[in-house]
Write an enzyme that holds these catalytic residues in place. Structure first.
Site, PDB file in Angstrom:
ATOM      1  N   ARG A  45       0.859  -1.198   0.000  1.00 29.66           N
ATOM      2  CA  ARG A  45       0.000   0.000   0.000  1.00 29.66           C
ATOM      3  C   ARG A  45       0.887   1.238   0.000  1.00 29.66           C
ATOM      4  NH1 ARG A  45      -5.517   0.197   3.404  1.00 29.66           N
ATOM      5  NH2 ARG A  45      -5.824  -1.484   1.901  1.00 29.66           N
ATOM      6  N   LYS A  81       1.856  -7.932   4.711  1.00 31.91           N
ATOM      7  CA  LYS A  81       1.423  -6.682   4.072  1.00 31.91           C
ATOM      8  C   LYS A  81       2.563  -5.684   4.195  1.00 31.91           C
ATOM      9  CE  LYS A  81      -2.414  -4.997   2.212  1.00 31.91           C
ATOM     10  NZ  LYS A  81      -3.442  -5.735   1.473  1.00 31.91           N
ATOM     11  N   GLY A 185     -17.152  -0.823 -11.538  1.00 33.76           N
ATOM     12  CA  GLY A 185     -15.735  -0.662 -11.903  1.00 33.76           C
ATOM     13  C   GLY A 185     -15.175  -1.956 -12.466  1.00 33.76           C
ATOM     14  N   GLY A 188     -17.050  -4.928 -10.647  1.00 35.83           N
ATOM     15  CA  GLY A 188     -18.507  -4.852 -10.797  1.00 35.83           C
ATOM     16  C   GLY A 188     -18.965  -5.001 -12.244  1.00 35.83           C
ATOM     17  N   ASP A 206     -23.722   3.384  -9.449  1.00 35.68           N
ATOM     18  CA  ASP A 206     -22.355   3.908  -9.399  1.00 35.68           C
ATOM     19  C   ASP A 206     -22.472   5.421  -9.236  1.00 35.68           C
ATOM     20  OD1 ASP A 206     -19.397   2.599 -10.576  1.00 35.68           O
ATOM     21  OD2 ASP A 206     -19.557   4.751 -10.258  1.00 35.68           O
ATOM     22  N   ARG A 211     -21.387   4.807 -16.032  1.00 37.77           N
ATOM     23  CA  ARG A 211     -20.799   3.470 -15.851  1.00 37.77           C
ATOM     24  C   ARG A 211     -21.881   2.465 -15.485  1.00 37.77           C
ATOM     25  NH1 ARG A 211     -15.306   4.013 -12.260  1.00 37.77           N
ATOM     26  NH2 ARG A 211     -14.339   5.509 -13.651  1.00 37.77           N
ATOM     27  N   ALA A 259     -16.263  -6.028  -2.378  1.00 38.14           N
ATOM     28  CA  ALA A 259     -15.613  -4.956  -1.612  1.00 38.14           C
ATOM     29  C   ALA A 259     -14.910  -5.528  -0.383  1.00 38.14           C
ATOM     30  CB  ALA A 259     -16.642  -3.915  -1.192  1.00 38.14           C
TER      31      ALA A 259
HETATM   32  P1  NAD Z   1     -12.759   0.184  -9.147  1.00 41.51           P
HETATM   33  O1  NAD Z   1     -12.127   1.410  -8.598  1.00 41.51           O
HETATM   34  O2  NAD Z   1     -12.390  -0.287 -10.507  1.00 41.51           O
HETATM   35  O3  NAD Z   1     -14.360   0.366  -9.142  1.00 41.51           O
HETATM   36  C1  NAD Z   1     -15.073   0.906  -8.076  1.00 41.51           C
HETATM   37  C2  NAD Z   1     -16.317   1.560  -8.652  1.00 41.51           C
HETATM   38  O4  NAD Z   1     -17.139   1.978  -7.570  1.00 41.51           O
HETATM   39  C3  NAD Z   1     -16.046   2.796  -9.502  1.00 41.51           C
HETATM   40  O5  NAD Z   1     -16.747   2.690 -10.728  1.00 41.51           O
HETATM   41  C4  NAD Z   1     -16.570   3.943  -8.630  1.00 41.51           C
HETATM   42  O6  NAD Z   1     -17.080   5.030  -9.406  1.00 41.51           O
HETATM   43  C5  NAD Z   1     -17.656   3.259  -7.863  1.00 41.51           C
HETATM   44  N1  NAD Z   1     -18.029   3.893  -6.612  1.00 41.51           N
HETATM   45  C6  NAD Z   1     -17.242   4.570  -5.730  1.00 41.51           C
HETATM   46  N2  NAD Z   1     -17.989   5.010  -4.679  1.00 41.51           N
HETATM   47  C7  NAD Z   1     -19.251   4.595  -4.898  1.00 41.51           C
HETATM   48  C8  NAD Z   1     -20.472   4.718  -4.176  1.00 41.51           C
HETATM   49  N3  NAD Z   1     -20.543   5.377  -3.019  1.00 41.51           N
HETATM   50  N4  NAD Z   1     -21.597   4.165  -4.704  1.00 41.51           N
HETATM   51  C9  NAD Z   1     -21.553   3.515  -5.894  1.00 41.51           C
HETATM   52  N5  NAD Z   1     -20.420   3.361  -6.625  1.00 41.51           N
HETATM   53  C10 NAD Z   1     -19.290   3.896  -6.128  1.00 41.51           C
HETATM   54  O7  NAD Z   1     -12.497  -0.962  -8.045  1.00 41.51           O
HETATM   55  P2  NAD Z   1     -12.499  -2.530  -8.272  1.00 41.51           P
HETATM   56  O8  NAD Z   1     -11.157  -3.002  -8.630  1.00 41.51           O
HETATM   57  O9  NAD Z   1     -13.673  -2.903  -9.115  1.00 41.51           O
HETATM   58  O10 NAD Z   1     -12.778  -3.047  -6.785  1.00 41.51           O
HETATM   59  C11 NAD Z   1     -14.058  -2.890  -6.195  1.00 41.51           C
HETATM   60  C12 NAD Z   1     -14.002  -3.315  -4.721  1.00 41.51           C
HETATM   61  O11 NAD Z   1     -13.570  -4.679  -4.634  1.00 41.51           O
HETATM   62  C13 NAD Z   1     -13.002  -2.512  -3.895  1.00 41.51           C
HETATM   63  O12 NAD Z   1     -13.530  -2.425  -2.562  1.00 41.51           O
HETATM   64  C14 NAD Z   1     -11.767  -3.391  -3.870  1.00 41.51           C
HETATM   65  O13 NAD Z   1     -10.965  -3.165  -2.729  1.00 41.51           O
HETATM   66  C15 NAD Z   1     -12.408  -4.764  -3.822  1.00 41.51           C
HETATM   67  N6  NAD Z   1     -11.544  -5.832  -4.346  1.00 41.51           N
HETATM   68  C16 NAD Z   1     -11.081  -5.761  -5.622  1.00 41.51           C
HETATM   69  C17 NAD Z   1     -10.279  -6.784  -6.113  1.00 41.51           C
HETATM   70  C18 NAD Z   1      -9.755  -6.739  -7.534  1.00 41.51           C
HETATM   71  O14 NAD Z   1      -9.250  -7.770  -8.001  1.00 41.51           O
HETATM   72  N7  NAD Z   1      -9.858  -5.623  -8.232  1.00 41.51           N
HETATM   73  C19 NAD Z   1      -9.959  -7.882  -5.304  1.00 41.51           C
HETATM   74  C20 NAD Z   1     -10.461  -7.939  -4.002  1.00 41.51           C
HETATM   75  C21 NAD Z   1     -11.258  -6.897  -3.539  1.00 41.51           C
END
Ligand code: NAD
Length: 347
Positions: A45, A81, A185, A188, A206, A211, A259
């Site tokens: 991080r 970590k 994102g 999702g 979103d 999106r 999430a």
């Molecule tokens: P991302 O940043 O690509 O997408 C997140 C989306 O959420 C964005 O489109 C953003 O506009 C939207 N968003 C933000 N605040 C919001 C709200 N209040 N209401 C509705 N939408 C909102 O992130 P990601 O990679 O898709 O990850 C999503 C979640 O999953 C995160 O919490 C991340 O920590 C978790 N996660 C991701 C992975 C991975 O492989 N990417 C793995 C484990 C956990």
């Protein structure tokens, strides 16, 4: 505010490396919480903190979470970590230099710690670390890595939703079910597509409504998520969306999404249970990305092995749900217990 000494004194992990990077005026903390199941693994991080001790505390807390997550995922790794506590987020050559020096630090740990990306870090940074050590996951595909883990995480969540449907409704078929995906994102959007292909009706929310419109059958306003009727609420945006206030409003039978840290406090698991809402523990259902990077980069898995491993997330959840029912506990407790059993068996 706890000092380094206090934090180190009460930590239950195995090893902490504290490094002062003078060139960037940063602190680097690497926490190896457990190596019972294998080398400690966890993301790096990059963040600014009010005090260096806040960065150390974050690394300690997150590394303990990785021990549990990786144990339940069935991977041969313990929890670790790293936090790079920087005065400001570096860019360009200064950033690459910092990651090279950090890569040397990871290399010096001799394979007891493997890292990957986390908040504010990505595959480009992992490529730089990879110049100095092979103990890194999540490099770009051009550099021989597994690339973006998001779509793999989505596949794991999809299997987790199917297992949750089976437990709640007696059939794992998403067809005709309504799933509200919060956050269109990386994860999702891919999840919405898998669900729609399987015949589910996807409501998408979103903060960026365009999106949501691109991935869902219908758009739900970001502030209307907790009051919307659906079978499954899939939090795929930000953490702590489940708390005393939102849980009282939910109109779903299942919570299952990607999430991290979805519960604002541990008591929220019991609040969900009291409302008979089935909760897929976040760290169990969102492990697909970690599983995929391990398999693709460490084990040389083919697609069929990857698919089978991601499908196992559904099987693990089934086991957790049955154990929670049997013991009369929350699914969060049942998941933590499963991790504890695996870790103590390895010890
Ligand atoms: P991302 O940043 O690509 O997408 C997140 C989306 O959420 C964005 O489109 C953003 O506009 C939207 N968003 C933000 N605040 C919001 C709200 N209040 N209401 C509705 N939408 C909102 O992130 P990601 O990679 O898709 O990850 C999503 C979640 O999953 C995160 O919490 C991340 O920590 C978790 N996660 C991701 C992975 C991975 O492989 N990417 C793995 C484990 C956990």
């Amino acid at each position: 505010m706890a000092s380094f000494e206090e934090l180190l004194g009460r930590w239950d992990g195995e090893r902490t490396v504290i490094h002062r990077d003078r060139d960037s005026d940063s602190w680097i903390f690497v926490c190896l919480h457990s190596t019972a199941l294998g080398p400690a693994a966890g993301g790096t991080r990059l963040k600014t903190y009010d005090t260096p001790a806040d960065g150390l505390r974050d690394a300690m807390r997150l590394s303990a979470g990785m021990t549990t997550k990786l144990a339940v995922a069935g991977l041969p790794f313990g929890g670790g970590k790293a936090v790079l506590a920087v005065p400001e987020i570096p860019q360009g050559e200064a950033r690459r230099d910092l990651f090279r020096r950090y890569g040397d630090l990871v290399a010096s740990l001799g394979g007891s710690f493997f890292t990957s990306s986390d908040v504010n870090t990505g595959s480009e940074d992992m490529d730089v670390i990879g110049e100095r050590t092979e103990h890194v996951f999540g490099r770009s595909e051009q550099s021989g890595g597994g690339g973006n883990p998001g779509p793999h995480t989505a596949v794991g969540v999809y299997y987790g939703i199917r297992a949750s449907l089976a437990h709640a409704f007696g059939s794992d078929d998403p067809s005709g079910r309504t799933v509200l995906v919060q956050g269109a994102g990386n994860v999702g959007a891919a999840l919405a597509s898998l669900l729609r292909d399987a015949g589910a009706r996807v409501l998408a929310a979103d903060v960026d409504e365009a999106r949501a419109a691109a991935v869902g059958d219908e758009v739900v306003a970001a502030d209307a998520v907790y009051d919307s009727d659906c079978d499954v609420y899939a939090p795929c945006a930000l953490g702590a969306t489940l708390n005393a206030g939102t849980i009282a409003r939910l109109r779903c039978r299942i919570v299952a999404g990607s999430a991290n840290n979805q519960l604002e406090e541990p008591a929220d698991a019991e609040r969900l249970r009291a409302r008979e809402i089935l909760y897929a523990p976040d760290y169990v259902i969102n492990a697909g990305g970690a599983i995929a990077l391990f398999g693709l980069e460490h084990e040389g898995w083919q697609q069929s092995q990857l698919d089978a491993s991601l499908a196992r997330i559904g099987e693990t959840l089934r086991e957790i749900y049955e154990s929670a029912d049997r013991e009369g506990t929350t699914t969060a407790d049942a998941a933590d217990r499963l991790a504890a059993v695996r870790i103590s068996a390895a010890r």
